[in-house]
Design an enzyme around this catalytic site. Structure first.
Site, mmCIF file in Angstrom:
data_model
loop_
_atom_site.group_PDB
_atom_site.id
_atom_site.type_symbol
_atom_site.label_atom_id
_atom_site.label_comp_id
_atom_site.label_asym_id
_atom_site.label_seq_id
_atom_site.Cartn_x
_atom_site.Cartn_y
_atom_site.Cartn_z
ATOM 1 N N LYS A 1 9.901 -2.452 13.260
ATOM 2 C CA LYS A 1 10.374 -2.147 12.117
ATOM 3 C C LYS A 1 11.291 -0.512 12.377
ATOM 4 O O LYS A 1 12.290 -0.648 11.895
ATOM 5 C CB LYS A 1 9.227 -1.126 11.261
ATOM 6 C CG LYS A 1 8.195 -2.309 10.913
ATOM 7 C CD LYS A 1 7.193 -1.833 9.982
ATOM 8 C CE LYS A 1 6.363 -2.688 9.462
ATOM 9 N NZ LYS A 1 5.066 -2.253 8.705
ATOM 10 N N GLU B 1 -3.634 -9.052 15.313
ATOM 11 C CA GLU B 1 -3.432 -7.832 14.952
ATOM 12 C C GLU B 1 -4.519 -6.850 15.201
ATOM 13 O O GLU B 1 -4.111 -5.715 15.610
ATOM 14 C CB GLU B 1 -2.843 -7.709 13.506
ATOM 15 C CG GLU B 1 -1.982 -6.473 13.153
ATOM 16 C CD GLU B 1 -1.352 -6.668 11.863
ATOM 17 O OE1 GLU B 1 -0.117 -6.782 11.926
ATOM 18 O OE2 GLU B 1 -2.112 -6.172 10.668
ATOM 19 N N GLU C 1 10.441 -5.344 3.369
ATOM 20 C CA GLU C 1 10.734 -6.680 2.925
ATOM 21 C C GLU C 1 10.309 -6.660 1.462
ATOM 22 O O GLU C 1 10.909 -7.506 0.655
ATOM 23 C CB GLU C 1 9.899 -7.478 3.837
ATOM 24 C CG GLU C 1 10.191 -7.717 5.239
ATOM 25 C CD GLU C 1 9.457 -6.847 6.224
ATOM 26 O OE1 GLU C 1 9.577 -7.029 7.462
ATOM 27 O OE2 GLU C 1 8.910 -5.549 5.823
ATOM 28 N N GLY D 1 -4.767 -3.791 5.845
ATOM 29 C CA GLY D 1 -4.005 -4.850 5.013
ATOM 30 C C GLY D 1 -4.723 -6.157 5.286
ATOM 31 O O GLY D 1 -5.011 -7.104 4.492
ATOM 32 N N ARG D 2 -4.974 -6.449 6.603
ATOM 33 C CA ARG D 2 -5.350 -7.875 6.931
ATOM 34 C C ARG D 2 -6.953 -8.142 6.792
ATOM 35 O O ARG D 2 -7.459 -9.220 6.629
ATOM 36 C CB ARG D 2 -5.274 -8.177 8.539
ATOM 37 C CG ARG D 2 -5.978 -7.058 9.346
ATOM 38 C CD ARG D 2 -5.424 -7.138 10.813
ATOM 39 N NE ARG D 2 -5.942 -5.954 11.600
ATOM 40 C CZ ARG D 2 -5.290 -4.794 11.938
ATOM 41 N NH1 ARG D 2 -4.532 -4.533 11.156
ATOM 42 N NH2 ARG D 2 -5.992 -3.943 12.529
ATOM 43 N N LYS E 1 0.938 -1.192 0.022
ATOM 44 C CA LYS E 1 0.002 0.002 0.039
ATOM 45 C C LYS E 1 0.892 1.299 0.031
ATOM 46 O O LYS E 1 0.654 2.368 -0.741
ATOM 47 C CB LYS E 1 -0.917 -0.075 1.134
ATOM 48 C CG LYS E 1 -2.011 1.278 1.279
ATOM 49 C CD LYS E 1 -2.602 1.158 2.204
ATOM 50 C CE LYS E 1 -3.537 0.248 2.665
ATOM 51 N NZ LYS E 1 -4.245 0.147 3.909
ATOM 52 N N HIS F 1 -3.086 -36.035 15.699
ATOM 53 C CA HIS F 1 -1.688 -36.777 16.105
ATOM 54 C C HIS F 1 -0.470 -35.673 16.480
ATOM 55 O O HIS F 1 0.619 -36.230 16.478
ATOM 56 C CB HIS F 1 -1.369 -37.574 14.780
ATOM 57 C CG HIS F 1 -2.371 -38.734 14.192
ATOM 58 N ND1 HIS F 1 -2.346 -39.841 14.966
ATOM 59 C CD2 HIS F 1 -3.510 -38.406 13.532
ATOM 60 C CE1 HIS F 1 -3.390 -40.494 14.370
ATOM 61 N NE2 HIS F 1 -3.915 -39.789 13.520
#
Length: 536
Positions: free
Chosen positions: A499, A353, A215, A266-267, A209, A384
Site C-alpha cells: 500500500k 492473513e 480502492e 476485517g476478515r 472501517k 476435472h
C-alpha cells in the site's frame, strides 16, 4: 496467561517421534468399520469424519497434550471475554481486543463481553429498523418504487466474507432481492456490475472501517458519478458501514450509517454490520440472525477442552499434525456445493492473513512452520481440473471436503437410479477414500500411492444457520492454530508495504500527468518503473 513457542512444547517431541511412522491408510482393513465409527466428531449440526487422516489414538492423545500445554482453550476463552490478544510484546502493535465472537453472543442473558455485545445489539436494532422501513415501503426510491438490489463496495474483509455468504444463501433470498459486489479497483469490475442493475432501484453499501481505503473510496466515487449521471441523488441511495469518527461517518452523505469496531478484524467481520447490512437486505433480518445463531453455537462448542468433541480444535490440531509434523505445505478446502464457490477464497484471506506470520508474540523469528498455503474450488469441477495432482502428484496436499446430504433448492432428477445429489455425495466419498487408500497396479501410470490425508465436514443442508456454523468452525480453527504457534493471528502488517509503495507510485503518476499536460506527450512505462526502482 502464558505464551509458549510451539517448538518448546514438551509434546512436540512425542509427536515428532510418532510422525516417523504415521498410520498407514493403505494397509489391509485400514478403514475398518470400527475406525470409521470412532473417528467422528459432531457438534452444531456438523459431523467431522476424520478416519482418513494419518492418525491413531496415540497421535490424538499427544495432540490433546499439546492443546493442554499450549493453553489453547484458556486463550480462546480469554479472547471471547475481551482480553487484549492483538499484540506483539515489546514492539509497537495494535494492542486490541479480538471480539468478533461478541457479535453473535446475543442469545444468552449473560454475554461474555457485555460492552461489545451491547454495541452489536445497538447496530442490529438500527439494522432491523432500516430493514423494516424497506419492507413497509417507508423507504423507496424517488419514483416510489422499492429497492430490489444492493451493491456492497468494499475490499478484503469488507468483501470476501459477505460475498461468499451472500452467494451461498441465494436460495434463501427474499422475493425480488439480489446482492452484488464491487471490490477490485479495476474499473471494469464496477462497470460490469453497474451495467447489469437498475440504479434507480439499487442501494449502494460502502464498507470501510477507516473510511480511507483507497480502492473502496475510488469505487465509491465511481458509483456516485454513475448515480448522478442517471439523475439520482447519491445520498438517497448510499449506505455507510464504517468506524465511528471516520471520514465516512457523515450522515449528510448517506441514507443510513452503521458502525464497525476496531476490535473486529476485517476478515472476521462477516457476522458484524460488515456482512449484516447486505445479508440482512438479501435474506431479511431473521435470516441474518440465523447465521449468528449458527456461529454462536460453534463459539460455545469451541470451548470444549476435549479434542475429540470440539470440531474447530480437532481440525486445528489435525492441520498442525499434517503441516508441522508430516511436513505438508498446503491445504485444499473442497466444498461439494456450488453455493460455496467463493468460500475457499474467503478462507484464503481469513487463514493466510491471520497465520501467515514469521514473528512470535515476543517479537522473535519463528523457528517452525506457521500457516499453510490454503486454496480450493468446488467439486466436482475440481475433479476435472487439479485432482490429478492430489492423487498422483509429488506434492501431498491434505484435503478438507465439505458436503451436505440435501441440496438447497430440493429440486433434483433421477438418472440411472440415483439423484444428482446422491451422485455429488458419492463423488465426495469416493475421492476421500481414493486419496486415503490409493490403488496398486502393475501399470505404474494407473497406480495411486494413497496415504493422502483428508477429512469430511458433513451437514444436513446448507442453510443460513449451518453456514454461520461453518464460518465459525473455520474462524475458530484459525485462532487455535495461531495460539499454538504463538503468533498474532489478528494483525496484518504484511498488507501495508504494498500500500505504501503504491501510494508513492501514484504520486509519481500524478506528477507525470502534470508534465504530460505541459509537454503534451506521455511518459513511458519504463520511466515510471525507473522511478519506482529508486523509491524501493
Amino acid at each position: 496467561m502464558q505464551f509458549i513457542d510451539f517448538d518448546t512444547l514438551p509434546s512436540k517431541n512425542a509427536l515428532a517421534n510418532l510422525a516417523q511412522t504415521p498410520f498407514d491408510l493403505t494397509s489391509d482393513d485400514a478403514l475398518s468399520e470400527e475406525r470409521l465409527e470412532t473417528y467422528v466428531c459432531s457438534s452444531a449440526g456438523f459431523d467431522l469424519l476424520y478416519a482418513t487422516q494419518r492418525i491413531d489414538d496415540n497421535v490424538l492423545d499427544s495432540l490433546q497434550q499439546m492443546v493442554d500445554e499450549a493453553g489453547l482453550i484458556e486463550k480462546f476463552a480469554a479472547m471471547k471475554r475481551g482480553a487484549i490478544l492483538n499484540f506483539i510484546e515489546g514492539f509497537e502493535s495494535e494492542q486490541r481486543q479480538v471480539l468478533h465472537t461478541a457479535c453473535r453472543d446475543l442469545f444468552s442473558e449473560a454475554p461474555l463481553c457485555p460492552e461489545a455485545t451491547e454495541a452489536a445489539r445497538e447496530e442490529l436494532d438500527k439494522l432491523k429498523l432500516f430493514l423494516d422501513k424497506l419492507a413497509n415501503r417507508e423507504l423507496v426510491n424517488s419514483q416510489g418504487q422499492p429497492f430490489n438490489t444492493i451493491i456492497q463496495v468494499g475490499i478484503g474483509g469488507s468483501d470476501l466474507g459477505p460475498r461468499a455468504l451472500a452467494l451461498a444463501l441465494k436460495p434463501f433470498a427474499l422475493d425480488g432481492r439480489s446482492a452484488r459486489f464491487i471490490a477490485n479497483v479495476d474499473p471494469d469490475d464496477a462497470a460490469e456490475v453497474l451495467r447489469e442493475v437498475d440504479l434507480s432501484r439499487t442501494l449502494i453499501n460502502v464498507v470501510s472501517k477507516s473510511g480511507t481505503t483507497l480502492e473502496t473510496l475510488t469505487n465509491e466515487i465511481l458509483v456516485r458519478r454513475a448515480l448522478e449521471d442517471k439523475g439520482l441523488n447519491p445520498s438517497h441511495h448510499m449506505i455507510a458501514v464504517t468506524g465511528k469518527g471516520s471520514p465516512m461517518d457523515d450522515p449528510s452523505r448517506y441514507l443510513a450509517s452503521f458502525y464497525m469496531y476496531d476490535y473486529i478484524g476485517g476478515r472476521y467481520s462477516a457476522t458484524s454490520m460488515v456482512g449484516g447490512v447486505t445479508l440482512g437486505f438479501l435474506l431479511g433480518f431473521d435470516g441474518f440472525m440465523e447465521i449468528l445463531k449458527g456461529a454462536n453455537e460453534v463459539d460455545i462448542a469451541s470451548e470444549n477442552p476435549s479434542i475429540r468433541r470440539n470440531i474447530s480444535l480437532l481440525m486445528a490440531m489435525l492441520g498442525i499434525w499434517n503441516h508441522n509434523l508430516l511436513g505438508y505445505a498446503t491445504c485444499a478446502v473442497l466444498p461439494y456445493s456450488q453455493a460455496l464457490s467463493r468460500f475457499p477464497a474467503h478462507l484464503q484471506q481469513c487463514d493466510m492473513e491471520s497465520n501467515g506470520k514469521s514473528v512470535t508474540r515476543s517479537g522473535t523469528a519463528v523457528r517452525y512452520k506457521t500457516g499453510p498455503v490454503l486454496w480450493g474450488e468446488p467439486g466436482t469441477n475440481g475433479q476435472h481440473a487439479f485432482y490429478q495432482l492430489l492423487h498422483q502428484g509429488t506434492e501431498v496436499v491434505p484435503a478438507e471436503f465439505i458436503g451436505f446430504r440435501k441440496n438447497q433448492y430440493e429440486q433434483d432428477v433421477e438418472v440411472e437410479g440415483t439423484t444428482s445429489q446422491q451422485k455429488l455425495l458419492a463423488n465426495l466419498l469416493a475421492q476421500s477414500i481414493a486419496l486415503a487408500t490409493g490403488r496398486q497396479s502393475d501399470n505404474p501410470v494407473r497406480s495411486f500411492a494413497g496415504n493422502r490425508p483428508n477429512s469430511i465436514l458433513l451437514a444436513e443442508q446448507l442453510t443460513p444457520r449451518t453456514l454461520g456454523a461453518l464460518l465459525a468452525i473455520y474462524e475458530n480453527r484459525i485462532a487455535f492454530q495461531g495460539f499454538c504457534w504463538n503468533i498474532n493471528s489478528f494483525d496484518q502488517e504484511g498488507v501495508q508495504l504494498g500500500k505504501v509503495l503504491a501510494g508513492k507510485i501514484l504520486a509519481h503518476m500524478v506528477a507525470d500527468s502534470k508534465k504530460t499536460a505541459q509537454k503534451k506527450e506521455g511518459s513511458s512505462t519504463e520511466e515510471v518503473l525507473l522511478k519506482v526502482a529508486k523509491i524501493i
